[in-house]
Scaffold this active site. Structure first.
Site, PDB file in Angstrom:
ATOM      1  N   HIS A 143       0.797  -1.239   0.000  1.00  0.00           N
ATOM      2  CA  HIS A 143       0.000   0.000   0.000  1.00  0.00           C
ATOM      3  C   HIS A 143       0.828   1.287   0.000  1.00  0.00           C
ATOM      4  O   HIS A 143       0.271   2.366  -0.228  1.00  0.00           O
ATOM      5  CB  HIS A 143      -0.921   0.052   1.222  1.00  0.00           C
ATOM      6  N   ASP A 178      -3.694 -10.810  -1.688  1.00  0.00           N
ATOM      7  CA  ASP A 178      -4.093 -10.230  -0.398  1.00  0.00           C
ATOM      8  C   ASP A 178      -5.575  -9.828  -0.453  1.00  0.00           C
ATOM      9  O   ASP A 178      -6.108  -9.562  -1.523  1.00  0.00           O
ATOM     10  CB  ASP A 178      -3.229  -8.987  -0.160  1.00  0.00           C
ATOM     11  N   HIS A 180      -6.728  -7.091   0.428  1.00  0.00           N
ATOM     12  CA  HIS A 180      -6.805  -5.681   0.027  1.00  0.00           C
ATOM     13  C   HIS A 180      -6.207  -5.488  -1.372  1.00  0.00           C
ATOM     14  O   HIS A 180      -5.260  -6.176  -1.743  1.00  0.00           O
ATOM     15  CB  HIS A 180      -6.025  -4.804   1.013  1.00  0.00           C
ATOM     16  N   ASP A 267      -4.898 -12.415   4.798  1.00  0.00           N
ATOM     17  CA  ASP A 267      -6.063 -11.733   5.388  1.00  0.00           C
ATOM     18  C   ASP A 267      -7.339 -12.027   4.599  1.00  0.00           C
ATOM     19  O   ASP A 267      -8.405 -11.497   4.903  1.00  0.00           O
ATOM     20  CB  ASP A 267      -5.828 -10.220   5.543  1.00  0.00           C
TER      21      ASP A 267
HETATM   22 ZN   LIG Z   1      -4.295  -6.925   3.252  1.00  0.00          ZN
END
Ligand SMILES: [Zn+2]
Length: 387
Positions: A143, A178, A180, A267
């Site tokens: 990120h 992931d 995200h 996650d």
């Molecule tokens: Zn993540």
């Protein structure tokens, strides 16, 4: 532990690890627990996976500032260096620092240099060390932006490492599994056809960072080289793997990368406290096994994972799959005793079967079908793939 097979075709694998990975702490109430990395290393050791014939445990080097500049701004790096002392300063917030997600902690810059250095060391193990596959469980901090910390990430180690590979003339495919969206890495290579980024993740409609939709497909020369498949909250193994199969193999086969980089956050797991996907370790392992089968040269990175019962199991599986090893489903007793005080209590490597409702499954299926359909219509023609 059972040896699946060992032949000259068994790949040479490097595990990048330092005990320093887990010596820096985000803070007592922060969801990112660096002890997860020590736990993972402990489980890898307990399964006897540190002494394999064709594998090597390697000490990572630190990243150098000149390497960071391939993605980050100089002024941001100055701020991050200032934050290393662990004390707040007036302009910290400008750089995304000192927020609840991205706290200033003692050694934040040193730790980031180590984690990024480990990802660079992983790429070097392949480029210069003669290895086929390499794994940095501490990496995958996808990120971070050029001038801003974001989502627990200070330096974008995947982007910096891919820049190193691109400079060497490599075509790189980056696959992000992931929960995200891999926004920082997508941003880094949005306008180039040298890097294909593919991200499967929980939809930005329900999860940070709010991006990662199929219409984000690249810009200029990079049009068609940025692929996003958002998924509905509650998506289980079956739908996740269906979307994966529909998108990933055809794209990797048409792009034909020299090297595959994967971000393997866990996650996506149904017990992860920060997200809403519903994968099991079985589904995760099937995806990683598919990746293993498609990769000629492969750098695997860790990523998100906020349930301490999941991370050690998931990334031990990554290392086992990489090395063609099958594991005993019973977590080794000695590890359980040592790890209990750190919050690991799982006795089985695998999860019980899925328990979601048929209604939720139907919603997840419809959503995934729609996204895959858009990708096939918009990106596949640009990549010369017949839909
Ligand atoms: Zn993540």
């Amino acid at each position: 532990m059972k040896k699946a097979h060992s032949s000259p075709s068994t790949p040479c694998c490097a595990l990048l690890y330092s005990p320093q990975f887990s010596q820096y702490l985000y803070g007592p109430s922060h969801p990112l627990r660096n002890e997860r990395l020590a736990l993972t290393y402990g489980l890898i050791q307990a399964y006897g996976l540190l002494e394999l014939e064709r594998a090597e445990i390697r000490e990572p080097r630190l990243a150098e500032e000149a390497e960071l500049l391939s993605f980050h701004h100089k002024e941001y790096l100055q701020a991050l260096r200032r934050a290393d002392a662990g004390a707040s300063f007036p302009s910290a917030f400008t750089w995304g620092l000192e927020t609840s997600d991205n706290p200033i902690f003692a050694g934040v810059y040193s730790w980031s240099l180590l984690i990024t250095g480990a990802s660079l060391s992983a790429a070097e193990a392949i480029e210069e060390g003669g290895f086929d596959f390499a794994f940095n469980m501490g990496g995958g901090l996808h990120h971070a932006h050029p001038a801003r910390a974001s989502g627990f990430c200070y330096l974008n180690d995947p982007a910096i490492m891919i820049h190193y590979l691109v400079k060497r003339g490599r075509r790189v495919a980056y696959l992000d599994l992931d929960a995200h969206h891999g926004d920082g890495v997508q941003e880094a290579f949005y306008d180039t056809d040298q890097v294909l980024t593919i991200s499967l993740h929980e939809s930005g409609e329900t999860l940070f960072p709010g991006t990662g939709f199929p219409h984000e497909l690249g810009w200029g020369k990079g049009k068609g080289y940025s692929v996003n498949c958002p998924l509905y909250p509650g998506t289980e193994d079956e739908i996740f793997l269906w979307a994966f199969e529909e998108i990933v193999p055809p794209l990797l086969s048409s792009f034909a990368p020299d090297i595959l980089v994967t971000q393997l956050g866990i996650d996506t797991h149904r017990t992860d406290p920060l997200t809403n996907l519903s994968l099991t370790l079985q589904g995760y392992a099937r995806a990683v096994t598919r990746v293993r089968g498609m990769a000629r040269k492969w750098v695997a990175l860790g990523g998100g994972g906020y349930n301490l019962n999941n991370v050690p199991r998931a990334w031990t599986l990554v290392w086992a799959i990489m090395n063609d090893r099958e594991l005993d489903p019973a977590i080794p007793q000695g590890f359980l005793e040592a790890a209990r005080s750190l919050g690991f209590t799982e006795r089985n490597l695998w999860d019980p079967p899925a328990t979601g409702s048929e209604l939720a499954r139907e919603a997840a299926r419809k959503y995934a079908e729609k996204q895959v359909g858009i990708i096939k219509e918009s990106i596949f023609p640009l990549q010369g793939i017949k839909g």
